[in-house]
Design a protein around this motif. Sequence first.
Motif, PDB file in Angstrom:
ATOM      1  N   ASN A  13      -8.263   6.431   8.261  1.00  0.00           N
ATOM      2  CA  ASN A  13      -8.327   6.794   6.841  1.00  0.00           C
ATOM      3  C   ASN A  13      -7.492   8.042   6.586  1.00  0.00           C
ATOM      4  O   ASN A  13      -6.945   8.667   7.506  1.00  0.00           O
ATOM      5  N   THR A  14      -7.378   8.408   5.301  1.00  0.00           N
ATOM      6  CA  THR A  14      -6.509   9.539   4.925  1.00  0.00           C
ATOM      7  C   THR A  14      -7.049  10.865   5.434  1.00  0.00           C
ATOM      8  O   THR A  14      -6.285  11.809   5.655  1.00  0.00           O
ATOM      9  N   GLN A  15      -8.372  10.964   5.597  1.00  0.00           N
ATOM     10  CA  GLN A  15      -8.936  12.230   6.089  1.00  0.00           C
ATOM     11  C   GLN A  15      -8.434  12.542   7.493  1.00  0.00           C
ATOM     12  O   GLN A  15      -8.129  13.683   7.814  1.00  0.00           O
ATOM     13  N   LEU A  16      -8.320  11.520   8.352  1.00  0.00           N
ATOM     14  CA  LEU A  16      -7.815  11.742   9.707  1.00  0.00           C
ATOM     15  C   LEU A  16      -6.347  12.146   9.666  1.00  0.00           C
ATOM     16  O   LEU A  16      -5.905  13.021  10.414  1.00  0.00           O
ATOM     17  N   VAL A  17      -5.584  11.520   8.773  1.00  0.00           N
ATOM     18  CA  VAL A  17      -4.162  11.870   8.616  1.00  0.00           C
ATOM     19  C   VAL A  17      -4.035  13.346   8.232  1.00  0.00           C
ATOM     20  O   VAL A  17      -3.205  14.081   8.773  1.00  0.00           O
ATOM     21  N   SER A  57       1.685  11.111   5.475  1.00  0.00           N
ATOM     22  CA  SER A  57       1.400   9.712   5.136  1.00  0.00           C
ATOM     23  C   SER A  57       0.738   9.013   6.310  1.00  0.00           C
ATOM     24  O   SER A  57       0.929   9.385   7.473  1.00  0.00           O
ATOM     25  N   ARG A  58      -0.020   7.982   5.970  1.00  0.00           N
ATOM     26  CA  ARG A  58      -0.698   7.199   7.001  1.00  0.00           C
ATOM     27  C   ARG A  58       0.310   6.448   7.870  1.00  0.00           C
ATOM     28  O   ARG A  58       0.146   6.346   9.092  1.00  0.00           O
ATOM     29  N   ASP A  59       1.371   5.920   7.253  1.00  0.00           N
ATOM     30  CA  ASP A  59       2.370   5.158   8.019  1.00  0.00           C
ATOM     31  C   ASP A  59       3.032   6.022   9.078  1.00  0.00           C
ATOM     32  O   ASP A  59       3.228   5.602  10.227  1.00  0.00           O
ATOM     33  N   GLU A  60       3.416   7.249   8.695  1.00  0.00           N
ATOM     34  CA  GLU A  60       4.043   8.153   9.672  1.00  0.00           C
ATOM     35  C   GLU A  60       3.076   8.464  10.806  1.00  0.00           C
ATOM     36  O   GLU A  60       3.446   8.464  11.978  1.00  0.00           O
ATOM     37  N   PHE A  61       1.836   8.719  10.439  1.00  0.00           N
ATOM     38  CA  PHE A  61       0.833   9.085  11.440  1.00  0.00           C
ATOM     39  C   PHE A  61       0.609   7.941  12.429  1.00  0.00           C
ATOM     40  O   PHE A  61       0.594   8.143  13.645  1.00  0.00           O
TER      41      PHE A  61
END
Length: 611
Positions: free
Chosen positions: A354-358, A365-369
Motif C-alpha cells: 500500500n501507499t503507506q509502505l511506499v 510512487s508505488r511502481d518505482e518502489f
Amino acid sequence: MGGDHGSVLTKNGVPVAIQGIARNITDRKRAEEALHESEEKYRSLVERSHDIVFIYQGDRFIFANNRATEVTGYTKEELYGMSLADLLHEEDREIVLDLERRRAAGEGIRSLYEARIITKRGNVRYCEFSISSITYGGEHAILGALRDITLRRGTEEALKESEARYRTLVEQSHDAVFIHQDDRFVFANERTTELTGYTREELWRLNLLDIIHPQDREEVAGYLGGNDKEGSTPWVWVARIVTKEGRVRHCEFPVSNITHGGRAAMMGSVRDVTQRRQAEEELRRHRDHLEELVEERTGELRTAYEHLKMEVAERRKVEEELLRSKEKFQNLFDNALVGLYRTRISTGEIIECNTQLVSLFGYDSRDEFIAVFRSGETYVEPRTRDRLLAKLKVAGRVDNFEARFKRKDGSIFWGSLSAQIFPEEGYIEGFLIDITERKWALEALKESELRYRSLFDNMLNGFAYNKIVLDEHDRPVDFVFLEVNDSFVRFTGIRCEDLIGKAATELFPGIDRAEPNLIEIFGSVARTGEQVKFEARIAPLNRWFSISAYSPKRGFFVSIYEDITEAKSAEEALKESEGRFRTLVETMNEGLGGRDENGILVYVNQRHCDI
C-alpha cells in the motif's frame, strides 16, 4: 563624683587643709555602661547572624563572626592571618579587589554584588557581598556581610536548564503550541506562526477568537467562557481557523488550564487536520455516489429480469456482497495507517503493497518502489532477513520484530514488523510500523532516569521512601524502608541492602518507645497527604535531624533528613554558657540591675534586692 585640681594648704610647714574642685561624672558613667551594654547586645546579634559578618582593614581580616568559620571552614585565628584575596575564587578575585580599591579611593561603588569563595576544604560557595566603608580605630576599613547563596544558585541553574529543555521541545513540536491569557496570545511557537501566517508580534495583539472562523466563534467563545474549570486535564475543541492570507484550516485544539506568571491562563496546541477532513469528505461523497450507482443498477436489473426474480435476486445478493467485501478490503488496504505488503520468500521482491509502505521508505510512487525494492537490502544490519525467515519457518508467524531500515535517501528509521509465511504459495504477508519516535522517547527516558538517579544518590541530605504500617485499628505502628540514598546510609551506618524492605523498629529497636511521635507524624503524612517539617532526636543514632516529609500517594511517604546535631550542640553550649553567667550574677556580693531605654528597671539580681 570625680575630683580635679586638688592642692594641700599648710601652716608653718604643717598641712592643715585640702582644697579642690569636685565634678559630678554620674552621667558619663551611665553613658559608658549603656555603651558597654549596647556593644554586648550588637556583638551577640552579629555572632548569631546567619550571614558572615567581617571587618577588613589594610589587607587582613580584623574581625569575623562565628558564621564565617562555619561557611569557610577556617578558624578565626586563621582568618585573622588571611587577606580577602586568599578566600576569593581565582576567576572573581581581581574583579572584587578592584572594586574595593576603588571604594577605598572614594569612588561611588555599588555595595551589593555576587562572587565565589573557596572554603578551607576547597569547596566553591556562591556568596552575596554587602560592603560598606567605615572608620575603625581612626583608619579606613571595610564592613562586610556575606550570604551563602550556593543552594539558591543551584536551584536557579536547574530551573533555567529545565525551562530551556522544555522550550526546545515546544519550539520543535509539529503542532502549534500557544498560551492565551487575558484575551491575548502571550506565547506561540514557530509552528503557530507557520500555521496562522501571523508573526509572533502580530499574534501578541490578537485574541484567539480573532483567528477563529466566524461560523465557529460563538461555539469557541463558549469554550473560553468556561475555561475557569478547576484542574489542568486537557479537553479538545474542533474548529476552523482563518489564516492571515484568508485560507481556512480545520484544526483540533487540545487545551488545558495552567498558571502563567502567577495568573490563570490557557495552554493549547493546534493540529491541522484539514487534509484528514478533506479526505473524509471525499470518502463520504464517493460512498454516497457508489450507493446511488448500486441502487440505480439494482433497479435496472429488477426491470430486465423480472421473470427470473428468485434466481436473479440470489445471484445479485452474492454479487453485491462480494463487491462490498472487495471494495472494503481494497479501501482498508490502501488507506491503512501501517505499511502493508506481500513479498516473495525466495527473492524478497514486493508483490503488492500500500501507499503507506511506499511513504515509509521514501519513494514517490508505488511502481518505482515495487520495481527496485528487495527486502534483504533494506535492513541496516546484515542477515536480519535471514533471522526473520528462520523465525517464520519455525513458528509460522512473528509479531513486533524490531529492526532498523534504510530509506531511499539513505536515512535510517526503526520499524516494528509483524508477518505470516505461506510456504506453499511462496510469499510472506505482513505489516510494518515506524517506531523511530518511540525508540527516541525510550532512550530519552533512560537518560532522564540516569540523571535523576545520580542526583538522588548524591544528595547531601538523607532521603528515604517508606511505606507506613498500620495495626488492626488503622493506627500507624511502624514503617518500612523501600528506597534510600547514600547520605541516608551514611547517617545510619547501615548498608543499603540491609535497610531496604526492613521495618524501622527492626533496624532501630526501641525507636517506637524513644520517639513515639515520629511514627505518628509519618502516619499522618502518609494518610492525609499533608507536608510537615520538624526537628527530632533519633535516639538509636544519637543524632538530631531536621526532617521534611510528604506523601506521593496514600499509604506511602518520603522523608528527607538534614543532620543538625552540630547546630543543636551549639545551642546547648550557648544555654550552658548563659546559665553559668546567670548563676555568677545571682551569687555576686554586689547588687546588679538593668534598665531599658525608658529608665524602667527590667532586671536585678538577688543582692540588689537585699540591698
